[in-house]
Design a protein around this motif. Structure first.
Motif, mmCIF file in Angstrom:
data_model
loop_
_atom_site.group_PDB
_atom_site.id
_atom_site.type_symbol
_atom_site.label_atom_id
_atom_site.label_comp_id
_atom_site.label_asym_id
_atom_site.label_seq_id
_atom_site.Cartn_x
_atom_site.Cartn_y
_atom_site.Cartn_z
ATOM 1 N N MET A 55 1.315 -1.831 -0.050
ATOM 2 C CA MET A 55 -0.025 0.073 -0.029
ATOM 3 C C MET A 55 0.948 1.545 0.144
ATOM 4 O O MET A 55 0.570 2.335 -0.708
ATOM 5 N N ASN A 56 1.883 0.987 0.641
ATOM 6 C CA ASN A 56 2.670 2.320 0.909
ATOM 7 C C ASN A 56 4.269 2.202 1.138
ATOM 8 O O ASN A 56 3.967 0.889 2.037
ATOM 9 N N ILE A 57 4.909 2.854 0.970
ATOM 10 C CA ILE A 57 6.390 2.851 1.736
ATOM 11 C C ILE A 57 6.866 4.182 1.339
ATOM 12 O O ILE A 57 6.893 4.793 0.690
ATOM 13 N N VAL A 58 7.094 4.300 3.062
ATOM 14 C CA VAL A 58 7.369 6.128 3.392
ATOM 15 C C VAL A 58 8.854 6.213 4.312
ATOM 16 O O VAL A 58 9.018 4.975 5.162
ATOM 17 N N ILE A 59 9.869 6.614 3.927
ATOM 18 C CA ILE A 59 10.935 6.306 4.473
ATOM 19 C C ILE A 59 11.208 8.710 4.820
ATOM 20 O O ILE A 59 10.736 9.300 3.939
ATOM 21 N N LYS A 60 11.558 8.724 6.331
ATOM 22 C CA LYS A 60 11.427 10.435 6.542
ATOM 23 C C LYS A 60 12.463 10.846 5.455
ATOM 24 O O LYS A 60 13.058 10.526 5.200
ATOM 25 N N LYS A 61 11.755 12.654 5.292
ATOM 26 C CA LYS A 61 12.581 12.837 4.317
ATOM 27 C C LYS A 61 14.502 13.137 4.220
ATOM 28 O O LYS A 61 15.237 12.899 3.977
ATOM 29 N N ASP A 62 14.676 13.144 5.793
ATOM 30 C CA ASP A 62 16.136 13.424 5.806
ATOM 31 C C ASP A 62 16.538 12.237 6.003
ATOM 32 O O ASP A 62 17.554 12.031 6.879
ATOM 33 N N LYS A 63 15.895 10.765 5.788
ATOM 34 C CA LYS A 63 17.111 9.576 6.018
ATOM 35 C C LYS A 63 16.689 8.969 4.774
ATOM 36 O O LYS A 63 17.521 7.768 4.756
#
Ligand SMILES: CC(C)(COP(=O)(O)OP(=O)(O)OC[C@H]1O[C@@H](n2cnc3c(N)ncnc32)[C@H](O)[C@@H]1OP(=O)(O)O)[C@@H](O)C(=O)NCCC(=O)NCCS
Length: 144
Positions: free
Chosen positions: A67-75
């Protein structure tokens, strides 16, 4: 870095800055509904209690869908996406279903690379799927 099942408590921690820190396409209400759905499973990557990323699957009767995979922008670009995807694949394998499928914007070259490196194959295209403009690539990973 450790991976845990994602809970509503985790959402409470990140909800204020969900779009700023993670991804503009997600909002608190959608994510809350996802977390409350019986057939969804979400996981989080944490380091010293900081949430670095999350991902979820939908376990349908026939296959598993990312459904989704997201990493924190600064990581990003530190291997965390690969780590969480590996865990998602293990989770999908534990369902005993045959395939893990996903849709990705063909312009999202980093995500496409992540999935291809993990062994996903392109099985189709949905023309102008995103905002009636960008094509979606449908990918599948054989879990058996
Ligand atoms: C897609 C996403 C999850 C990748 O997570 P990540 O932690 O940055 O990815 P990783 O560090 O594990 O890198 C994965 C691959 O992409 C490459 N990559 C990552 N960032 C890159 C960049 N800025 N430029 C070029 N390549 C990059 C890595 O080198 C790696 O490839 P390799 O194994 O051949 O070296 C992250 O960019 C993200 O959260 N994007 C926004 C949400 C999104 O688009 N999700 C996907 C929806 S389908």
């Amino acid at each position: 870095m450790e991976i845990f099942e994602m809970t509503i408590k985790d959402l409470e921690i990140i909800k204020e800055n969900l779009q700023r820190d993670f991804d503009e396409f997600w909002n608190e209400n959608i994510l809350r509904e996802e977390l409350l759905c019986q057939d969804r499973k979400y996981i989080v990557v944490k380091e010293s209690n900081e949430i670095l990323g999350f991902a979820g699957i939908w376990i349908s009767p026939t296959d598993v869908e990312l459904m989704n995979i997201v990493i924190k922008k600064d990581k990003r670009n530190k291997g965390i996406g690969k780590k969480i995807l590996d865990e998602i694949i293990n989770l999908a394998k534990s369902t005993n279903l045959e395939y893990l499928t996903l849709e990705v914007n063909e312009k999202n070259v980093i995500a496409c690379k992540l999935y291809k490196n993990a062994g996903f194959n392109v099985i189709g295209i949905r023309k102008k799927y995103y905002n009636n403009t960008d094509n979606a690539i449908i990918m599948k990973l054989d879990l058996k």
